[in-house]
Design an enzyme around this catalytic site. Structure first.
Site, PDB file in Angstrom:
ATOM      1  N   ASN A  10     -10.162  18.653  28.635  1.00 33.14           N
ATOM      2  CA  ASN A  10      -8.808  18.735  29.195  1.00 33.14           C
ATOM      3  C   ASN A  10      -8.800  19.895  30.183  1.00 33.14           C
ATOM      4  OD1 ASN A  10      -6.121  19.008  29.768  1.00 33.14           O
ATOM      5  ND2 ASN A  10      -5.498  19.628  27.711  1.00 33.14           N
ATOM      6  N   TRP A  11      -8.810  19.562  31.449  1.00 28.57           N
ATOM      7  CA  TRP A  11      -8.890  20.608  32.479  1.00 28.57           C
ATOM      8  C   TRP A  11      -7.565  21.312  32.714  1.00 28.57           C
ATOM      9  CZ3 TRP A  11     -12.157  18.046  36.985  1.00 28.57           C
ATOM     10  CH2 TRP A  11     -13.474  17.847  36.519  1.00 28.57           C
ATOM     11  N   GLU A 102       1.285  22.334  25.022  1.00 27.68           N
ATOM     12  CA  GLU A 102       1.836  22.919  26.258  1.00 27.68           C
ATOM     13  C   GLU A 102       2.923  22.013  26.836  1.00 27.68           C
ATOM     14  OE1 GLU A 102      -1.954  23.519  28.211  1.00 27.68           O
ATOM     15  OE2 GLU A 102      -2.456  24.947  26.635  1.00 27.68           O
ATOM     16  N   GLU A 172      -4.748  20.533  17.125  1.00 30.51           N
ATOM     17  CA  GLU A 172      -4.942  21.757  17.912  1.00 30.51           C
ATOM     18  C   GLU A 172      -3.983  22.837  17.434  1.00 30.51           C
ATOM     19  OE1 GLU A 172      -6.786  20.936  22.044  1.00 30.51           O
ATOM     20  OE2 GLU A 172      -4.634  20.730  22.220  1.00 30.51           O
ATOM     21  N   GLY A 239     -10.535  22.779  26.220  1.00 30.31           N
ATOM     22  CA  GLY A 239      -9.889  23.267  27.434  1.00 30.31           C
ATOM     23  C   GLY A 239     -10.861  24.090  28.262  1.00 30.31           C
ATOM     24  N   GLY A 240     -10.776  25.406  28.148  1.00 30.97           N
ATOM     25  CA  GLY A 240     -11.538  26.332  28.996  1.00 30.97           C
ATOM     26  C   GLY A 240     -13.010  25.997  29.126  1.00 30.97           C
TER      27      GLY A 240
HETATM   28  P1  13P Z   1      -9.043  25.824  24.851  1.00 30.82           P
HETATM   29  O1  13P Z   1     -10.311  25.086  24.537  1.00 30.82           O
HETATM   30  O2  13P Z   1      -9.075  26.516  26.183  1.00 30.82           O
HETATM   31  O3  13P Z   1      -8.627  26.714  23.715  1.00 30.82           O
HETATM   32  O4  13P Z   1      -7.892  24.720  24.999  1.00 30.82           O
HETATM   33  C1  13P Z   1      -7.713  23.802  23.977  1.00 30.82           C
HETATM   34  C2  13P Z   1      -6.781  22.761  24.450  1.00 30.82           C
HETATM   35  O5  13P Z   1      -5.581  22.984  24.537  1.00 30.82           O
HETATM   36  C3  13P Z   1      -7.338  21.480  24.850  1.00 30.82           C
HETATM   37  O6  13P Z   1      -6.336  20.535  24.998  1.00 30.82           O
END
Ligand code: 13P
Length: 257
Positions: A10-11, A102, A172, A239-240
């Site tokens: 997930n970018w 988010e 998550e 994410g990151g």
């Molecule tokens: P991170 O891997 O940056 O913690 O993000 C997780 C996320 O929200 C993926 O949808």
């Protein structure tokens, strides 16, 4: 029951369409071709990148799956700024993230909206990745399962067993997203197990055993193997670490053991 794991990048609101092409090309180059027999990998770029990523994947016959981060539930209408599921279907999108924390926290997405989106995404032949997760305050108050299972029940309301069996749930914990803090493998397993057992109560054994449950929240190459080794964790929503093709390729490789 063997479930093919799904790792999803997930970018969020990162990488323009030029950067997206380079990132996808490099990621695919770094992954051994036979890894896709063991694992599915989806890429969820911003909307403006999807056409470029889809064209690259189609023209070079890459094994990666195109994903989206969000959509509306209607096919068309006066919804300024929104994107219809049918548009994503036309771009060969296979997976759509729904109810990310988010979206819920910043943009006011409710359980009811998530439920409508799940239905719309499935109606257009795509797979929803339904997100759930608790805040730190909810965790500390012992309310993790109440929150998470409530979100899942609301998201799946009205879906048949067959429709539930093919979707993906992503657990998550909000306090673990982008913070570098990860749930311990035991904690993540325990919540993912509770989700599967609630789905079993709502449906039947075959449905619960087929459902893929991802963990998300600061998943990196260094912790992927331990998380993915848990019996009820069938992949990761990343994410990151998905923005860097070297790190993401390592993460994917460590996820298959
Ligand atoms: P991170 O891997 O940056 O913690 O993000 C997780 C996320 O929200 C993926 O949808």
């Amino acid at each position: 029951m063997t479930r093919k794991p799904l790792i999803s990048g997930n970018w969020k609101m990162n990488l323009n369409h030029f950067e997206a092409i380079q990132t996808v090309q490099k990621l695919h180059y770094l992954l051994p071709k036979d890894i896709f027999e063991q694992i599915d990998v989806s890429i969820h770029p911003p909307f403006t990148d999807i056409r470029s990523v889809q064209t690259l994947i189609d023209s070079e016959d890459l094994d990666l799956r195109v994903g989206a981060q969000h959509c509306h539930w209607e096919d068309s209408g006066a919804f300024t700024g929104e994107v219809a599921p049918v548009f994503l279907e036309k771009l060969n999108v296979e997976y759509v993230v729904v109810g990310h924390s988010e979206r819920r926290e910043i943009f006011g997405e409710t359980d009811e909206m998530v439920n409508k989106k799940v239905a719309a995404i499935q109606q257009h032949g795509m797979t929803p990745i339904v997100c759930c997760g608790e805040t730190l305050a909810e965790r500390e108050a012992g309310e993790t399962e109440t929150k998470v299972l409530g979100q899942i029940e609301a998201a799946l309301a009205g879906r048949s067993n067959e429709q539930i069996a093919v979707l993906v749930v992503a657990y998550e914990p909000i306090w673990a997203i982008g913070t570098g803090q990860t749930a311990t493998a035991d904690d993540a397993q325990s919540v993912c197990h509770a989700i599967r057992e609630r789905v079993r109560d709502l449906t039947d054994d075959a449905t619960a055993d087929a459902l893929r449950v991802q963990y998300g929240g600061s998943v990196k190459a260094g912790n992927a193997a331990e998380l993915m080794g848990q019996p009820d964790i069938d992949g990761a929503l990343v994410g990151g670490a998905s923005l860097d093709p070297d790190e993401f390729a390592r993460l994917i490789q460590f996820s298959v053991g």
